[in-house]
Design an enzyme around this catalytic site. Structure first.
Site, mmCIF file in Angstrom:
data_model
loop_
_atom_site.group_PDB
_atom_site.id
_atom_site.type_symbol
_atom_site.label_atom_id
_atom_site.label_comp_id
_atom_site.label_asym_id
_atom_site.label_seq_id
_atom_site.Cartn_x
_atom_site.Cartn_y
_atom_site.Cartn_z
ATOM 1 N N ASP A 66 0.800 -1.276 -0.121
ATOM 2 C CA ASP A 66 -0.118 -0.049 0.112
ATOM 3 C C ASP A 66 0.881 1.305 0.014
ATOM 4 O O ASP A 66 2.144 1.325 0.257
ATOM 5 C CB ASP A 66 -0.918 0.017 1.182
ATOM 6 C CG ASP A 66 -0.243 -0.465 2.467
ATOM 7 O OD1 ASP A 66 0.930 -0.606 2.567
ATOM 8 O OD2 ASP A 66 -1.154 -0.763 3.333
ATOM 9 N N ASN A 134 -7.549 -2.661 14.326
ATOM 10 C CA ASN A 134 -9.164 -3.072 14.094
ATOM 11 C C ASN A 134 -9.025 -4.227 12.991
ATOM 12 O O ASN A 134 -10.240 -4.665 12.621
ATOM 13 C CB ASN A 134 -10.050 -1.845 13.562
ATOM 14 C CG ASN A 134 -9.242 -1.490 12.255
ATOM 15 O OD1 ASN A 134 -8.420 -2.165 11.721
ATOM 16 N ND2 ASN A 134 -9.885 -0.356 11.627
ATOM 17 N N HIS A 136 -7.365 -4.893 10.383
ATOM 18 C CA HIS A 136 -7.257 -4.460 9.000
ATOM 19 C C HIS A 136 -6.037 -5.025 8.451
ATOM 20 O O HIS A 136 -4.994 -5.400 9.243
ATOM 21 C CB HIS A 136 -7.234 -3.001 8.331
ATOM 22 C CG HIS A 136 -6.309 -2.186 8.886
ATOM 23 N ND1 HIS A 136 -6.461 -0.677 9.348
ATOM 24 C CD2 HIS A 136 -4.878 -2.256 8.681
ATOM 25 C CE1 HIS A 136 -5.437 -0.391 9.881
ATOM 26 N NE2 HIS A 136 -4.203 -0.914 9.435
ATOM 27 N N GLU A 141 -9.931 -1.904 5.116
ATOM 28 C CA GLU A 141 -10.518 -1.773 6.441
ATOM 29 C C GLU A 141 -11.670 -2.593 6.848
ATOM 30 O O GLU A 141 -12.189 -3.302 5.480
ATOM 31 C CB GLU A 141 -10.897 -0.198 6.344
ATOM 32 C CG GLU A 141 -9.955 0.796 6.188
ATOM 33 C CD GLU A 141 -9.199 1.091 7.643
ATOM 34 O OE1 GLU A 141 -9.301 0.014 8.696
ATOM 35 O OE2 GLU A 141 -8.568 1.955 7.933
HETATM 36 C C1 GLP Z 1 -0.823 0.368 8.454
HETATM 37 C C2 GLP Z 1 -0.180 0.017 7.454
HETATM 38 C C3 GLP Z 1 -0.686 -1.861 7.496
HETATM 39 C C4 GLP Z 1 0.261 -2.115 9.147
HETATM 40 C C5 GLP Z 1 -0.550 -1.628 9.952
HETATM 41 C C6 GLP Z 1 -0.101 -1.719 11.430
HETATM 42 O O1 GLP Z 1 -2.147 0.775 8.594
HETATM 43 N N1 GLP Z 1 -1.017 0.052 6.140
HETATM 44 O O2 GLP Z 1 0.051 -2.605 6.585
HETATM 45 O O3 GLP Z 1 0.080 -3.580 9.091
HETATM 46 O O4 GLP Z 1 -0.396 -0.037 9.682
HETATM 47 O O5 GLP Z 1 1.029 -1.058 11.561
HETATM 48 P P1 GLP Z 1 2.314 -1.333 12.721
HETATM 49 O O6 GLP Z 1 3.183 -2.676 12.488
HETATM 50 O O7 GLP Z 1 3.084 0.003 12.797
HETATM 51 O O8 GLP Z 1 1.490 -1.696 13.970
#
Ligand code: GLP
Length: 239
Positions: A66, A134, A136, A141
């Site tokens: 993404d 949440n 995702h 989402e």
């Molecule tokens: C963002 C990214 C996800 C990632 C999530 C969790 O939303 N788009 O790909 O898994 O953050 O991030 P973190 O690893 O910093 O908890």
């Protein structure tokens, strides 16, 4: 789903072994990569293995999950910048073979081309995922359909709140992103999901023990034939 509960350091080491096995068996493999704080330890392990001559990325292609809409690759919070900074600049990968969705002037039609590119390249061998508080995956989402391909998404308040720590204020967090769809992710031949910390505990309990539910996107991974989940004790505390 194969579930491994260990310290963050050991999870990163074990996952890195899975990468080493793939890279040595299929040097021109296609990796699906992820951003966020979760994969950072793993990327450090991969850099160390590369520097030690145990793995090479010379023939590897990569596709990231993404990107924020509106940020160019020069923006320090863009996911292209993150990938260069945390992995690509430190290993022998050919940058021309690294792909991060473009966040500028993106439409759903243009975004869907990303799936076609992945397919043309031969499909993703190993997709790395983190998970949002949440549930995702990527930026899919709750409620994202099973048949979704790469598309533009509107981020939920919960995601904006979770990601504001990387920006000066919540007003600077982009409100949209372009991300691989659930179908794009599920098409990968192997998936690794990593989750650390108690903020992930509820989502991980629902994802692993709950019923498959579009409102908990990570629960859809129960349908994948080859998915390994690495988590620390805190993330596993509600299992
Ligand atoms: C963002 C990214 C996800 C990632 C999530 C969790 O939303 N788009 O790909 O898994 O953050 O991030 P973190 O690893 O910093 O908890």
């Amino acid at each position: 789903m194969k579930i491994i509960i260990d310290t963050k350091e050991n999870c990163a080491k074990l996952a890195a072994k899975q990468y080493a096995e793939l890279l040595n068996r299929k040097p021109d493999c296609i990796l699906g990569l992820a951003t966020g704080s979760t994969p950072e330890e793993l990327y450090k392990e991969l850099i160390a293995l590369n520097k030690a001559g145990e793995i090479s990325f010379k023939q590897v292609s990569s596709y990231n999950l993404d990107e924020y809409v509106g940020l160019t690759g020069e923006h320090p919070q863009s996911y292209r910048y993150f990938m260069d900074d945390k992995l690509f600049n430190h290993v022998d990968i050919n940058k021309d073979n690294t792909h991060v969705p473009c966040g500028i002037d993106m439409t759903d039609e243009k975004a869907a081309e990303y799936d076609k590119e992945i397919e043309k390249a031969g499909g993703i061998d190993l997709q790395l995922l983190g998970v949002g508080n949440n549930g995702h995956i990527a930026f899919n989402e709750p409620g994202t359909p099973l048949d979704s391909v790469t598309h533009v998404v509107k981020l939920t308040q919960s995601t904006l709140e979770a990601n504001k720590r990387f920006f000066a204020s919540i007003d600077e967090v982009p409100t949209e992103a372009v991300c691989m769809g659930i179908k794009t992710i599920m098409n990968a031949r192997k998936i690794i999901l990593m989750a650390y910390g108690k903020n992930k505990a509820e989502a991980m309990a629902k994802a692993i023990k709950g019923k498959i539910d579009l409102n908990v996107p990570a629960s859809i991974l129960q349908l994948h034939p080859d998915c390994t989940i690495y988590m620390d004790a805190e993330a596993a505390s509600q299992l």
